[in-house]
Design a protein around this motif. Structure first.
Motif, PDB file in Angstrom:
ATOM      1  N   THR A 118      18.218   3.564  -0.335  1.00 14.75           N
ATOM      2  CA  THR A 118      16.860   3.145   0.188  1.00 14.75           C
ATOM      3  C   THR A 118      16.149   2.385  -0.829  1.00 14.75           C
TER       4      THR A 118
ATOM      5  N   GLU B 290      27.179   2.554  -6.588  1.00 11.10           N
ATOM      6  CA  GLU B 290      26.730   3.233  -5.648  1.00 11.10           C
ATOM      7  C   GLU B 290      28.072   4.113  -5.510  1.00 11.10           C
TER       8      GLU B 290
ATOM      9  N   SER C  67      20.460   6.786   2.353  1.00  3.40           N
ATOM     10  CA  SER C  67      19.865   7.533   3.562  1.00  3.40           C
ATOM     11  C   SER C  67      19.300   6.670   4.440  1.00  3.40           C
TER      12      SER C  67
ATOM     13  N   THR D 102       9.743   9.755   5.708  1.00  3.00           N
ATOM     14  CA  THR D 102       9.825   9.188   4.297  1.00  3.00           C
ATOM     15  C   THR D 102      10.318   7.931   3.766  1.00  3.00           C
ATOM     16  N   GLN D 103      11.065   7.294   4.724  1.00  2.00           N
ATOM     17  CA  GLN D 103      11.715   6.062   4.249  1.00  2.00           C
ATOM     18  C   GLN D 103      10.726   4.845   3.944  1.00  2.00           C
TER      19      GLN D 103
HETATM   20  C1  LIG Z   1      19.830  12.587   8.516  1.00  2.00           C
HETATM   21  C2  LIG Z   1      18.494  12.030   8.067  1.00  2.00           C
HETATM   22  C3  LIG Z   1      17.551  11.578   8.871  1.00  2.00           C
HETATM   23  C4  LIG Z   1      16.435  10.796   8.474  1.00  2.00           C
HETATM   24  N1  LIG Z   1      15.593  10.263   9.137  1.00  2.00           N
HETATM   25  C5  LIG Z   1      14.595   9.761   9.034  1.00  2.00           C
HETATM   26  C6  LIG Z   1      13.781   9.003   9.727  1.00  2.00           C
HETATM   27  O1  LIG Z   1      14.006   8.930  11.012  1.00  2.00           O
HETATM   28  N2  LIG Z   1      12.656   8.222   9.246  1.00  2.00           N
HETATM   29  C7  LIG Z   1      12.271   8.292   7.897  1.00  2.00           C
HETATM   30  O2  LIG Z   1      11.344   7.591   7.427  1.00  2.00           O
HETATM   31  N3  LIG Z   1      12.933   9.139   6.906  1.00  2.00           N
HETATM   32  C8  LIG Z   1      14.263   9.582   7.446  1.00  2.00           C
HETATM   33  N4  LIG Z   1      14.995  10.410   6.715  1.00  2.00           N
HETATM   34  C9  LIG Z   1      14.537  10.373   5.268  1.00  2.00           C
HETATM   35  C10 LIG Z   1      14.592   8.979   4.604  1.00  2.00           C
HETATM   36  O3  LIG Z   1      15.967   8.267   4.955  1.00  2.00           O
HETATM   37  C11 LIG Z   1      14.881   9.349   3.157  1.00  2.00           C
HETATM   38  O4  LIG Z   1      13.550   9.812   2.452  1.00  2.00           O
HETATM   39  C12 LIG Z   1      14.890   7.973   1.990  1.00  2.00           C
HETATM   40  O5  LIG Z   1      15.696   7.083   2.686  1.00  2.00           O
HETATM   41  C13 LIG Z   1      15.346   8.172   0.564  1.00  2.00           C
HETATM   42  O6  LIG Z   1      15.492   7.306  -0.163  1.00  2.00           O
HETATM   43  P1  LIG Z   1      16.014   7.109  -1.634  1.00  2.00           P
HETATM   44  O7  LIG Z   1      16.232   5.793  -2.148  1.00  2.00           O
HETATM   45  O8  LIG Z   1      15.251   8.395  -2.340  1.00  2.00           O
HETATM   46  O9  LIG Z   1      17.524   7.927  -1.650  1.00  2.00           O
HETATM   47  P2  LIG Z   1      18.723   7.696  -0.679  1.00  2.00           P
HETATM   48  O10 LIG Z   1      18.491   6.478   0.122  1.00  2.00           O
HETATM   49  O11 LIG Z   1      19.371   8.832  -0.520  1.00  2.00           O
HETATM   50  O12 LIG Z   1      19.481   6.904  -1.854  1.00  2.00           O
HETATM   51  C14 LIG Z   1      20.518   7.495  -3.009  1.00  2.00           C
HETATM   52  C15 LIG Z   1      21.621   6.767  -3.251  1.00  2.00           C
HETATM   53  O13 LIG Z   1      22.009   6.976  -4.340  1.00  2.00           O
HETATM   54  C16 LIG Z   1      23.407   7.292  -4.239  1.00  2.00           C
HETATM   55  N5  LIG Z   1      23.761   8.313  -5.289  1.00  2.00           N
HETATM   56  C17 LIG Z   1      23.446   9.434  -5.352  1.00  2.00           C
HETATM   57  N6  LIG Z   1      24.134  10.051  -6.556  1.00  2.00           N
HETATM   58  C18 LIG Z   1      24.912   9.159  -7.032  1.00  2.00           C
HETATM   59  C19 LIG Z   1      25.724   9.058  -8.057  1.00  2.00           C
HETATM   60  N7  LIG Z   1      25.760  10.168  -9.019  1.00  2.00           N
HETATM   61  N8  LIG Z   1      26.361   7.602  -8.647  1.00  2.00           N
HETATM   62  C20 LIG Z   1      26.133   6.719  -7.739  1.00  2.00           C
HETATM   63  N9  LIG Z   1      25.202   6.757  -6.699  1.00  2.00           N
HETATM   64  C21 LIG Z   1      24.662   7.813  -6.121  1.00  2.00           C
HETATM   65  C22 LIG Z   1      23.709   7.885  -2.941  1.00  2.00           C
HETATM   66  O14 LIG Z   1      24.938   7.717  -2.466  1.00  2.00           O
HETATM   67  C23 LIG Z   1      22.694   6.898  -2.176  1.00  2.00           C
HETATM   68  O15 LIG Z   1      23.258   5.719  -1.850  1.00  2.00           O
HETATM   69  C24 LIG Z   1      16.459  10.822   7.020  1.00  2.00           C
HETATM   70  C25 LIG Z   1      16.963  11.270   6.099  1.00  2.00           C
HETATM   71  C26 LIG Z   1      18.584  11.889   6.519  1.00  2.00           C
HETATM   72  C27 LIG Z   1      19.635  12.060   5.491  1.00  2.00           C
END
Ligand SMILES: Cc1cc2nc3c(=O)[nH]c(=O)nc-3n(C[C@H](O)[C@H](O)[C@H](O)COP(=O)(O)OP(=O)(O)OC[C@H]3O[C@@H](n4cnc5c(N)ncnc54)[C@H](O)[C@@H]3O)c2cc1C
Length: 584
Positions: free
Chosen positions: A25, A46, A100, A544-545
């Motif tokens: 995200t 990724e 996510s 939280t997105q």
């Molecule tokens: C099933 C589900 C339903 C949800 N529903 C909602 C909703 O309806 N509305 C809402 O607002 N939020 C929702 N959320 C929460 C929201 O999606 C997250 O809070 C938000 O997307 C987090 O973003 P991020 O960038 O922190 O992490 P992420 O989007 O998870 O990004 C992390 C990225 O890093 C990559 N990564 C991790 N470790 C490594 C590594 N070692 N090497 C390379 N790449 C790596 C992962 O593969 C991923 O692509 C939901 C989440 C889930 C899982």
């Protein structure tokens, strides 16, 4: 440019100014914004694969099937949750481009003004306040009409939205048979006032849900921030299936070397590394890199390099309880879910015209509410008096596989102002081992209280005159259940909304706690920044997105302000070093 294999990248003989760990995200926002400047060369690593042509990702209604236990999920499991009868729960995280945002349920709620003002207060940086972040909310959001083109006047407030951002947001595109009852209930019961738009900063009340959907198809950070017009930039590369294991210290003392495994091992040395691996992945990588609690790292045989005990701590999440009611109708999802023929018809309809039930996620309304009596027993955990303690989510059916008989409406409950904190820790020095995830769901008396009161509130809502003759009885509880019965039901059935946050929290510069400064640089470390939901010091009282996108949009500007075009011209670009150290 998307690459599947390190060999494709080495052929190009490129150097990179920025490496973003995690094309999720937040990571894809940073990738897009930094590569706006042709002088910035950007690489995203990724761990997961492509999101192309995955039906459960693209088609909104099947989002709950995108995880857990699929190839697009990291497939984590929590530790046994003490307050939930010791149950261990699946803990999905997107393992795919878009992270996510590619597998979530697409609800788009920014959180309250007070939530962001608390970020600002806690970090000592007014740049994190709601008012200062509004331009970044608008940079993220491209509000579009509903997929069925219905008149959306009165269902949202155009004044608070962005219409020229990158990530599409819309209202539901398929009317639900209970829509009018829900809206009627908001006029009948003072406790559940109508909120025209909960993305205005004032979240309290019940209203129409907004979601990251365009033309009946998911909008993720991959489909939006990495859309073809951006991916065609010659200075933006994305390497899939590249799992980062550690960030290594260079000879200058900066943490600027990214170690990763694919088919082969490799390492890169950019100007700056941006960790965007999410609230589980980011602390995991930090600790394996020697950044964390020194005694705990030493006990695992990892050499401690930077003393930051807050890494992996402060894990906050929202507990969810699916609460359904038997209804006097057959016009609910269960009817077609039990019929493969009807399901196929809906699928065909979606595939050919992007219309019908499958254009939406499984809810049309949600609301955020407070418990006035909470402060008699507990310190108010919300970010302010205008911010909610719990959420109600209304759906025209039971969430999850349907039982053999019965038709349902759900008014599910989530604790959105949790006080319990959990952690992400390591079980071993094996860089590929899963971390230990303990979200500590309902791990405090205040959280248990909020969930109990949310359930009672759900029952009051379902008892509004608008539902008379329609709602029959709660499924699994009854309208007169005692507190003890409600608590037992929660312990046996509650789970999570999948919103982990806060495991690399920001804190004021010079603070002895926290992991990043307000500019999101890792404390005491040069060359390394964190941009994802792990930096949130408190979890917003919302899905939280949106907060993640907003944080990332501002972070991109913070990074650009340091590495302006002119700066990069005078800094000698380092070549990445790729070392073939054998098959992984
Ligand atoms: C099933 C589900 C339903 C949800 N529903 C909602 C909703 O309806 N509305 C809402 O607002 N939020 C929702 N959320 C929460 C929201 O999606 C997250 O809070 C938000 O997307 C987090 O973003 P991020 O960038 O922190 O992490 P992420 O989007 O998870 O990004 C992390 C990225 O890093 C990559 N990564 C991790 N470790 C490594 C590594 N070692 N090497 C390379 N790449 C790596 C992962 O593969 C991923 O692509 C939901 C989440 C889930 C899982």
């Amino acid at each position: 440019i998307i690459l599947q294999n390190i060999a494709d990248l080495t052929k190009l003989k490129l150097s990179f100014d920025f490496i973003i760990v995690g094309g999720g995200t937040a990571g894809n926002v940073i990738a897009n914004r930094l590569s706006e400047c042709p002088d910035h060369s950007v690489l995203v690593l990724e761990a997961g694969g492509s999101d192309d042509n995955v039906l459960n990702i693209q088609m909104p209604f099947f989002a709950p099937r995108a995880t857990p236990g699929t190839p697009q999920d990291w497939n984590y499991t929590t530790t046994p949750q003490t307050a939930l009868n010791g149950r261990s729960l699946p803990y999905p995280r997107g393992f795919v481009l878009g992270g996510s945002s590619s597998v979530n349920y697409m609800v788009y709620t920014r959180g309250s003004k007070e939530d962001f003002d608390r970020f600002s207060k806690v970090s000592g940086d007014s740049g994190w306040s709601w008012d200062k972040l509004v331009p970044y909310m608008q940079k993220n959001e491209r509000f579009v009409g509903a997929s069925d083109h219905h008149n959306i006047n009165g269902q949202y407030n155009p004044a608070v939205h962005g219409f020229s951002g990158i990530n599409s947001v819309s209202l539901a595109g398929f009317p639900s048979p209970i829509d009018s009852r829900v809206i009627q209930a908001t006029t009948q019961l003072k406790e559940f006032p109508f909120n025209l738009d909960m993305n205005s900063g004032s979240t309290l009340g019940m209203g129409w849900g907004q979601s990251t959907i365009k033309n009946g198809t998911r909008s993720s950070s991959s489909t939006s921030y990495l859309a073809p017009e951006f991916l065609s930039r010659p200075n933006l590369h994305v390497l899939l299936n590249a799992r980062v294991t550690r960030i290594l210290k260079t000879s200058t003392g900066a943490f600027q070397t990214v170690e990763f495994v694919q088919d082969l091992n490799g390492a890169f040395h950019p100007h700056e590394v941006v960790l965007s691996a999410g609230s589980v992945g980011t602390p995991n990588i930090l600790m394996h890199s020697g950044i964390g609690n020194p005694s705990k790292l030493t006990s695992l045989g990892i050499k401690p390099l930077v003393n930051l005990p807050s890494v992996g701590q402060n894990l906050s999440d929202h507990t969810l309880l699916f609460l359904s009611y038997f209804v006097n109708s057959t016009d609910t999802w269960e009817t077609w879910e039990r019929s493969p023929t009807l399901t196929q018809q809906l699928l065909n309809q979606w595939s050919t015209s992007r219309t019908g039930q499958f254009v939406d996620l499984p809810l049309n309304h949600l609301g955020f509410f407070r418990i006035p009596t909470l402060v008699n027993q507990f310190k108010d955990p919300a970010s302010g008096p205008g911010t909610s303690h719990y959420e109600l989510i209304v759906s025209n059916g039971l969430l999850g596989p349907p039982p053999p008989t019965g038709n349902f409406m759900s008014v599910s409950c989530a604790v959105v102002a949790p006080t319990a904190r959990g952690s992400v820790t390591l079980s071993s020095s094996n860089v590929l081992a899963d971390p230990v995830i303990n979200p500590n769901l309902l791990g405090s008396p205040a959280d248990v209280f909020i969930m109990r009161e949310a359930i009672k509130s759900s029952m009051r809502f379902a008892s509004a005159p608008a539902f008379a003759g329609y709602v029959l009885s709660p499924n699994g509880l009854n309208f007169n259940s005692t507190d003890a019965e409600i608590d037992a039901f929660v312990r046996a059935n509650a789970g999570t909304v999948f919103h982990p946050a806060g495991t690399a929290s920001m804190s004021p510069k010079g603070a002895t706690w926290g992991v990043v400064d307000p500019d999101l640089r890792v404390k005491g470390v040069s060359g390394l920044r964190i941009v994802d939901l792990s930096v949130a010091p408190f979890i917003p009282a919302a899905h939280t997105q949106a907060a993640t996108y907003i944080i990332a949009e501002r972070a991109a500007d913070l990074i650009k302000s340091i590495w302006g075009e002119n700066d990069l011209q005078v800094v000698l670009k380092t070549q990445y070093i790729y070392t073939e150290v054998g098959k992984h």
